[in-house]
Design an enzyme around this catalytic site. Structure first.
Site, PDB file in Angstrom:
ATOM      1  N   GLY A 235      -8.004   3.167  11.015  1.00 55.52           N
ATOM      2  CA  GLY A 235      -8.522   1.841  10.721  1.00 55.52           C
ATOM      3  C   GLY A 235      -8.576   1.483   9.252  1.00 55.52           C
ATOM      4  N   THR A 236      -7.948   2.271   8.389  1.00 52.99           N
ATOM      5  CA  THR A 236      -8.013   1.962   6.954  1.00 52.99           C
ATOM      6  C   THR A 236      -7.341   0.630   6.633  1.00 52.99           C
ATOM      7  OG1 THR A 236      -6.032   3.331   6.625  1.00 52.99           O
ATOM      8  CG2 THR A 236      -8.159   4.358   6.172  1.00 52.99           C
ATOM      9  N   GLY A 237      -6.220   0.334   7.281  1.00 50.89           N
ATOM     10  CA  GLY A 237      -5.522  -0.924   7.008  1.00 50.89           C
ATOM     11  C   GLY A 237      -6.321  -2.138   7.449  1.00 50.89           C
ATOM     12  N   CYS A 238      -6.871  -2.067   8.669  1.00 45.58           N
ATOM     13  CA  CYS A 238      -7.716  -3.162   9.163  1.00 45.58           C
ATOM     14  C   CYS A 238      -8.907  -3.369   8.240  1.00 45.58           C
ATOM     15  CB  CYS A 238      -8.236  -2.834  10.562  1.00 45.58           C
ATOM     16  SG  CYS A 238      -6.988  -2.415  11.784  1.00 45.58           S
TER      17      CYS A 238
ATOM     18  N   LYS B 243       0.839  -1.205   0.000  1.00 44.19           N
ATOM     19  CA  LYS B 243       0.000   0.000   0.000  1.00 44.19           C
ATOM     20  C   LYS B 243       0.870   1.250   0.000  1.00 44.19           C
ATOM     21  CE  LYS B 243      -1.831  -1.532   3.726  1.00 44.19           C
ATOM     22  NZ  LYS B 243      -2.655  -1.777   4.942  1.00 44.19           N
TER      23      LYS B 243
ATOM     24  N   THR C  76      -8.873   8.664   8.765  1.00 49.18           N
ATOM     25  CA  THR C  76      -8.189   7.511   8.161  1.00 49.18           C
ATOM     26  C   THR C  76      -7.878   6.426   9.194  1.00 49.18           C
ATOM     27  OG1 THR C  76      -6.064   8.661   8.467  1.00 49.18           O
ATOM     28  CG2 THR C  76      -7.131   8.870   6.316  1.00 49.18           C
TER      29      THR C  76
END
Length: 270
Positions: A211-214, A176, A209
């Site tokens: 928690g975007t990865g989770c 990412k 933004t």
């Protein structure tokens, strides 16, 4: 119609924006069925992580065992694991109870506010015990730097890191590029033995933004659980997260949560 069983092995976020809470919301709002094995409790909000309470290892194992043996799973997603003993416990439980279930590993190492969520000595365990058996890993650039041991500062660096990341053993890597602030467009790379697929989108000017990865990893896991191929699952997951960022509610004083429910159609109660 609800389809696709996803077991999420990760930590809880008391603020509701990341971790298990974000995972459940993402899977549910994409019409999957979310189950959990919680690895840690956190006192957390949009400003940072203020406390962490680990879950006993035997109880982590028990959560995985009872869920898989009764309900089953079509995909498993791991998030915050914290330390090497937890990683080893999760790896052994997955080998025993779900050896053939596709695994998505989000190598959570640092919270949005900078708080470390994975002890440094656990990185080796993560590589050797979980990443090696993963169908997909989803590192951001700081996590990828830790995994390959060198800086990744440009798009060219991302492309150069592709082979090294794939050599860790996972069947695919979604690298990412959100941390490349100098780039006007957001670029993610899906890396497989067949080559590299670029996913490009516009950036959204926002502080919402958290928690975007989770959320992205769980959205992809839901797609895989529902029978989508990897490219389709990644594409839908990215679209879902972008929509959730664009419609974020603006809660909190720090990095705010996403609007996970933007896919849910409103209805009137009688």
């Amino acid at each position: 119609m609800m389809q696709g069983r996803v077991l999420i092995v990760a930590g809880s976020d008391s603020g509701g924006g990341a971790g298990i809470q974000a995972d459940i919301k993402a899977v549910t709002c994409l019409q999957g069925f979310a189950m959990t094995a919680i690895t840690a409790l956190t006192a957390q909000n949009t400003c940072g992580v203020h406390g962490v309470h680990p879950i006993p290892l035997d109880f982590i194992r028990q959560q995985i065992q009872v869920v898989v043996q009764d309900i089953g799973a079509d995909c498993i997603k791991t998030g915050m694991l914290g330390d090497a003993p937890t990683i080893e416990t999760v790896a052994l439980a997955l080998e025993e109870f779900a050896p053939d279930v596709p695994l998505v590993v989000d190598p959570v190492m640092v919270a949005k506010g900078g708080h470390p969520l994975l002890a440094q000595e656990a990185v080796t365990a993560l590589k050797g015990r979980l990443i090696r058996r993963a169908a997909l890993i989803t590192p951001n650039l700081p996590e990828a730097e830790s995994l390959v041991g060198r800086p990744i500062r440009t798009l060219a660096d991302m492309e150069a890191a592709a082979d090294d990341l794939l050599a860790l053993g996972a069947r695919a890597v979604l690298l990412k590029g959100g941390h490349l602030a100098a780039e006007e467009r957001l670029m993610d790379l899906l890396i497989t033995p067949d080559g590299v697929t670029r996913f490009e989108s516009g950036r959204v000017a926002t502080t919402s933004t958290h928690g975007t990865g989770c959320t992205l990893a769980s959205a992809i896991a839901a797609g895989l659980a529902q029978g989508r191929d990897l490219t389709q699952a990644v594409a839908r997951g990215r679209d879902y997260v972008l929509g959730a960022i664009r419609t974020a509610p603006g809660f909190g004083k720090g990095h705010g949560p996403l609007d996970h429910a933007h896919t849910v159609r409103p209805f009137d109660r009688l």
